[in-house]
Design a protein around this motif. Structure first.
Motif, PDB file in Angstrom:
ATOM      1  N   GLU A 247     -31.922 -21.236  14.271  1.00  0.00           N
ATOM      2  CA  GLU A 247     -31.552 -21.469  15.854  1.00  0.00           C
ATOM      3  C   GLU A 247     -31.934 -22.625  16.208  1.00  0.00           C
ATOM      4  OE1 GLU A 247     -31.818 -21.824  19.663  1.00  0.00           O
ATOM      5  OE2 GLU A 247     -31.028 -20.733  18.786  1.00  0.00           O
TER       6      GLU A 247
ATOM      7  N   ARG B 217     -29.538 -25.468  14.810  1.00  0.00           N
ATOM      8  CA  ARG B 217     -28.496 -25.627  15.764  1.00  0.00           C
ATOM      9  C   ARG B 217     -29.110 -26.394  17.185  1.00  0.00           C
ATOM     10  NH1 ARG B 217     -27.480 -24.305  21.137  1.00  0.00           N
ATOM     11  NH2 ARG B 217     -29.011 -22.987  20.632  1.00  0.00           N
ATOM     12  N   ARG B 218     -30.640 -25.897  17.544  1.00  0.00           N
ATOM     13  CA  ARG B 218     -31.018 -27.171  18.433  1.00  0.00           C
ATOM     14  C   ARG B 218     -31.226 -28.444  17.909  1.00  0.00           C
ATOM     15  NH1 ARG B 218     -35.152 -23.787  22.356  1.00  0.00           N
ATOM     16  NH2 ARG B 218     -33.937 -22.597  22.895  1.00  0.00           N
TER      17      ARG B 218
ATOM     18  N   ASP C 110     -24.654 -23.716  22.234  1.00  0.00           N
ATOM     19  CA  ASP C 110     -25.616 -21.784  21.961  1.00  0.00           C
ATOM     20  C   ASP C 110     -25.144 -21.047  22.399  1.00  0.00           C
ATOM     21  OD1 ASP C 110     -26.634 -19.519  22.081  1.00  0.00           O
ATOM     22  OD2 ASP C 110     -28.361 -19.389  22.810  1.00  0.00           O
TER      23      ASP C 110
ATOM     24  N   THR D 218     -24.522 -17.814  21.645  1.00  0.00           N
ATOM     25  CA  THR D 218     -24.890 -16.091  22.261  1.00  0.00           C
ATOM     26  C   THR D 218     -24.510 -15.311  23.283  1.00  0.00           C
ATOM     27  OG1 THR D 218     -27.254 -16.955  20.850  1.00  0.00           O
ATOM     28  CG2 THR D 218     -26.660 -14.695  21.964  1.00  0.00           C
TER      29      THR D 218
END
Length: 79
Positions: A12, A15-16, A22, A24
């Motif tokens: 996470e 990714r950021r 995102d 998800t």
């Protein structure tokens, strides 16, 4: 000269840091649709096998790998 950089972060956080979106909610919705289709009887084992074949990068060898993994999971779950 060779320089190695090691970064310790969660997926996470990575990714950021890279500015990736995102997905998800999309993934969760897709999984829920698959579960609903299975529950309603819209998906049979042959269809799932054909989907897995299209996802495996090595064709039949990849399918054999996954079959072995699932078989190991079944054996360890029943013990």
């Amino acid at each position: 000269m060779k320089i190695n950089v090691e970064v310790d972060c969660t997926p996470e956080e990575a990714r950021r840091a890279m500015g990736l979106p995102d997905f998800t909610p999309v993934h969760d919705r897709y999984i829920q649709m698959m579960i609903d289709s299975i529950d309603k009887g819209g998906i049979n084992p042959e269809l799932l096998e054909n989907m897995m074949k299209s996802w495996t990068p090595m064709g039949e060898a990849g399918m054999n790998f996954w079959r072995g993994m699932f078989d190991m999971g079944k054996r360890s779950g029943s013990e």
